[in-house]
Design an enzyme around this catalytic site. Sequence first.
Site, PDB file in Angstrom:
ATOM      1  N   VAL A 138      29.386  54.773  30.893  1.00  0.00           N
ATOM      2  CA  VAL A 138      30.709  54.855  30.572  1.00  0.00           C
ATOM      3  C   VAL A 138      30.565  54.954  28.645  1.00  0.00           C
ATOM      4  CG1 VAL A 138      32.555  54.799  32.319  1.00  0.00           C
ATOM      5  CG2 VAL A 138      31.815  52.861  31.106  1.00  0.00           C
ATOM      6  N   TYR A 196      40.685  40.521  31.899  1.00  0.00           N
ATOM      7  CA  TYR A 196      40.540  41.979  32.830  1.00  0.00           C
ATOM      8  C   TYR A 196      41.821  42.581  32.110  1.00  0.00           C
ATOM      9  CZ  TYR A 196      41.078  44.463  36.610  1.00  0.00           C
ATOM     10  OH  TYR A 196      40.879  45.882  37.880  1.00  0.00           O
ATOM     11  N   LYS A 223      42.472  46.366  30.371  1.00  0.00           N
ATOM     12  CA  LYS A 223      43.445  47.082  31.386  1.00  0.00           C
ATOM     13  C   LYS A 223      45.137  47.671  30.912  1.00  0.00           C
ATOM     14  CE  LYS A 223      41.569  47.974  34.976  1.00  0.00           C
ATOM     15  NZ  LYS A 223      41.117  49.165  35.210  1.00  0.00           N
ATOM     16  N   LYS A 271      85.680  47.553  21.485  1.00  0.00           N
ATOM     17  CA  LYS A 271      84.898  47.614  22.484  1.00  0.00           C
ATOM     18  C   LYS A 271      83.810  46.622  22.887  1.00  0.00           C
ATOM     19  CE  LYS A 271      86.316  50.960  24.881  1.00  0.00           C
ATOM     20  NZ  LYS A 271      86.676  50.858  26.877  1.00  0.00           N
TER      21      LYS A 271
HETATM   22  P1  NAI Z   1      34.685  49.630  43.143  1.00  0.00           P
HETATM   23  O1  NAI Z   1      33.537  48.749  42.367  1.00  0.00           O
HETATM   24  O2  NAI Z   1      34.068  50.016  43.868  1.00  0.00           O
HETATM   25  O3  NAI Z   1      34.157  50.997  42.326  1.00  0.00           O
HETATM   26  C1  NAI Z   1      33.736  50.942  40.713  1.00  0.00           C
HETATM   27  C2  NAI Z   1      33.100  51.713  39.926  1.00  0.00           C
HETATM   28  O4  NAI Z   1      32.471  51.810  38.737  1.00  0.00           O
HETATM   29  C3  NAI Z   1      31.705  51.268  40.784  1.00  0.00           C
HETATM   30  O5  NAI Z   1      30.623  52.572  41.843  1.00  0.00           O
HETATM   31  C4  NAI Z   1      30.521  51.520  39.362  1.00  0.00           C
HETATM   32  O6  NAI Z   1      29.161  51.304  39.628  1.00  0.00           O
HETATM   33  C5  NAI Z   1      31.227  51.583  39.151  1.00  0.00           C
HETATM   34  N1  NAI Z   1      31.193  51.331  37.859  1.00  0.00           N
HETATM   35  C6  NAI Z   1      30.979  49.606  36.959  1.00  0.00           C
HETATM   36  N2  NAI Z   1      30.620  49.983  36.024  1.00  0.00           N
HETATM   37  C7  NAI Z   1      30.097  51.260  35.485  1.00  0.00           C
HETATM   38  C8  NAI Z   1      29.765  51.813  33.659  1.00  0.00           C
HETATM   39  N3  NAI Z   1      29.798  50.674  32.723  1.00  0.00           N
HETATM   40  N4  NAI Z   1      29.196  52.980  33.949  1.00  0.00           N
HETATM   41  C9  NAI Z   1      29.454  53.907  35.052  1.00  0.00           C
HETATM   42  N5  NAI Z   1      30.122  52.934  36.460  1.00  0.00           N
HETATM   43  C10 NAI Z   1      30.559  52.103  36.307  1.00  0.00           C
HETATM   44  O7  NAI Z   1      36.132  49.208  42.886  1.00  0.00           O
HETATM   45  P2  NAI Z   1      37.561  50.185  43.010  1.00  0.00           P
HETATM   46  O8  NAI Z   1      38.548  48.977  43.937  1.00  0.00           O
HETATM   47  O9  NAI Z   1      37.513  51.969  43.306  1.00  0.00           O
HETATM   48  O10 NAI Z   1      37.443  50.499  41.725  1.00  0.00           O
HETATM   49  C11 NAI Z   1      38.588  51.499  40.172  1.00  0.00           C
HETATM   50  C12 NAI Z   1      38.978  51.210  39.260  1.00  0.00           C
HETATM   51  O11 NAI Z   1      40.011  50.916  39.431  1.00  0.00           O
HETATM   52  C13 NAI Z   1      38.753  49.961  38.018  1.00  0.00           C
HETATM   53  O12 NAI Z   1      38.338  50.423  37.413  1.00  0.00           O
HETATM   54  C14 NAI Z   1      39.292  49.176  38.863  1.00  0.00           C
HETATM   55  O13 NAI Z   1      39.352  47.589  38.009  1.00  0.00           O
HETATM   56  C15 NAI Z   1      40.632  48.993  39.172  1.00  0.00           C
HETATM   57  N6  NAI Z   1      41.643  48.913  39.984  1.00  0.00           N
HETATM   58  C16 NAI Z   1      41.182  48.751  41.001  1.00  0.00           C
HETATM   59  C17 NAI Z   1      42.035  48.031  41.484  1.00  0.00           C
HETATM   60  C18 NAI Z   1      41.681  47.597  43.179  1.00  0.00           C
HETATM   61  O14 NAI Z   1      42.592  47.138  44.209  1.00  0.00           O
HETATM   62  N7  NAI Z   1      40.927  47.888  44.635  1.00  0.00           N
HETATM   63  C19 NAI Z   1      43.022  47.635  41.184  1.00  0.00           C
HETATM   64  C20 NAI Z   1      43.918  47.724  40.406  1.00  0.00           C
HETATM   65  C21 NAI Z   1      42.663  48.368  39.253  1.00  0.00           C
END
Ligand code: NAI
Length: 738
Positions: free
Chosen positions: A76, A164, A168, A436
């Site tokens: 990204v 983080y 965020k 008041k």
């Molecule tokens: P995940 O690890 O399954 O998905 C994140 C994806 O982003 C991965 O497939 C990874 O390869 C990709 N990625 C990482 N760095 C990258 C980059 N520089 N460029 C392109 N792609 C990249 O994790 P999840 O849980 O699906 O997380 C998605 C989003 O939600 C994240 O931003 C995470 O911080 C946020 N989040 C998730 C929570 C949860 O409970 N799963 C809680 C709070 C936030």
Amino acid sequence: MASSLRFDGRVVLVTGAGGGLGKAYALAFAERGASVVVNDLGGDIKGDGKSSSAADKVVEEIRAKGGKAVANYDSVEAGEKLVQTALDAFGRIDIVINNAGILRDRSFARTSDADWDIIHKVHLRGSFLVTRAAWNHMKNQKFGRIIMTSSAAGIYGNFGQANYSAAKLGLVGLSNTLALEGVKYNVHCNSIAPTAGSRLTQTVMPQDLVDALKPEYVAPLVLWLCHESCQENGSLFEVGAGWIGKLRWERTLGAIIRRQNRPMTTEAVRDEWAKICDFDNATKPQTIQESTGTLYEVLSSIDSDKGLSMNPTSQQTSSSTTIDPAQAIGKKLPSTVYQYNYVQPILYALGVGMSTRDPDHLKFLFEASENFSCLPTFGVILAQAAFMGGGLASVPGLNIDFTRVLHGEQYLELYKPIPTSGEMHSEGIVADILDKGSGAVILLDVNTYCGKELICYNQFSVFVVGAGGFGGKRSSSKTKATANPPNRPPDVVASDVTSVDQAALYRLSGDWNPLHIEPSFAAMGGFERPILHGLCSFGFSARHVLKHFANNDVTKFKAIKVRFAKPVLPGQTLQTEMWKEGNRIHLQSKVKETGEIAIAGAYVDLTSTVNSLESKAAVQDTGLQSNLVFEEISRRIKDVGSELVKKVNAVFQWDITKDGKTAAQWTIDLKNGSGEVYRGNVRGRADTSFTLSDEDFMDLVLGKLNPQKAFFAGKLKVKGNIMLSQKLEVILKDYAKL
Ligand code: NAI
């Protein structure tokens, strides 16, 4: 069933869509017709390594189901390249879901520069670069939807996630500003804080929770926020497990520490700490203007030595701010004369939004039309000169800052339809002054006469910011009270768009305050631009009632009471919600665009003309005359209930008989709350119960039958506390007024 939400023709870029939440979004968008760019760097959860397989697998899955998708394997941090993939493959970009993410959890002491930087690069800087690359395309096509992925760790903090959390919550700030900059191009930006089982959460959650919290439970919110029919913008949602909630800021009323004769010291902060942190009556500022508006108020209140405005518990120390209720209450304002011909009522009708578009408005807009009439709320115009022309300044005991006077509430009662031309004179009096704390409320009663004939009565309730704390009483029996609407959906809703020049037009009816036309003056008050006069919205609301419940017949209009809750901006849509309760129409008016209530606790009372129509129906229903009396008592009690509860403190039940049988039951509760009259048996215990026939009841209230005689003759049966019935006589005599 309502039609399903589709994304045909839309191009969506989902970052980090190779797994977890991103994959769920990509599949859901594709299933609903969107063309999807599946971006994923394919590294590990710490951001190390890269691979094309994650994105490819998702693209394959979408294509296998007949959807449209292409892969992109860039980080990204190369924002432009991701958007270029969308443009090359599908020719446009409509929706960006900033979702890619990694973790580098460390206790704060052990967080290295690299741990900090990589988290910021992927989450915050990555979202910035991808969104910036898409921004102008969205602006030019006048459509765009953007999602920022925040986290509960950012909102609330989380041990070991300093890097983080900071990134965020940074995304929420970014989203808030994009929402403002994009709105006029139909580019909306919202943030979500999701919870879902994924490889990111696998390390911190037990496996069964990871399995239970499916990413598919988050995707529907993301899709809805990105649909063209969704107007949500600049908001933050928590979402997970099938639940969605919205967040907002809340701010205490706070305390003004600095005063003209008291410097801002650390000790004073300590002493006011409880107040600074007291969330009672907290506000929920939604814009930076609302937030900084407070500072302007504070500055000007300190300048004018009314630094106590936010601080009800403080004592007034200023010698220049003085409200002496003993001197001011009961003082008459100088009489005023208002001369008008047909021009002013027409100008007023235009000012409150009447238009030749509506054929039934013509009788208010064309002096030669049959039944040419004056809108009932023109009654406030007849009277307003009484205090606008500096009348209040002449009252002894009122030494107040007139730039800090707000119009809080308004009551208007008409005794006959307002003539379409004439010479009216108004007599005003300071009816009462309330303390008041944060300000003073001045109740101004104004009677307006044509010759000797009383035409209308107004009660202006004005709030003087910062003038409280003089040790006065907090409430008054003179107040014409507001009334809450019934707890059910409104019976009728009417909307009207105000014009951008509505305030400019309305002011020609005599309220020349620059707040309603001069942008810099409005900005000083903390407003984005000049606001509409409260009495202008009042006019809109009243004519909605008149149209829907009185067929625009001005002779049916009796009284109106409103509280001004929030300002309205010219150009916004006023939506009046109305509930019919007998002859009383409860109402509240909202700004349709924001959902905020501008006019609250309001009602219009219609006259006996409508009353008798309804009453006939009531009599036919049960054949009882007494129903009319109880309805009338009910209406009166709505005005003076609290006063009567204090005086009477009892519950009365009535069994009304017809041909020897109980035909109706009524309860007059003057013990609980602010009093109530309702049909049916008492809810609880009656202090006194009466049984008598419908005919005898009517004779009793009309004074033809003496209650004692009726009792001894056996016509009136009384159970319970017989002495209390004497108090009831007062109500029947004073409030039935038949
Ligand atoms: P995940 O690890 O399954 O998905 C994140 C994806 O982003 C991965 O497939 C990874 O390869 C990709 N990625 C990482 N760095 C990258 C980059 N520089 N460029 C392109 N792609 C990249 O994790 P999840 O849980 O699906 O997380 C998605 C989003 O939600 C994240 O931003 C995470 O911080 C946020 N989040 C998730 C929570 C949860 O409970 N799963 C809680 C709070 C936030």
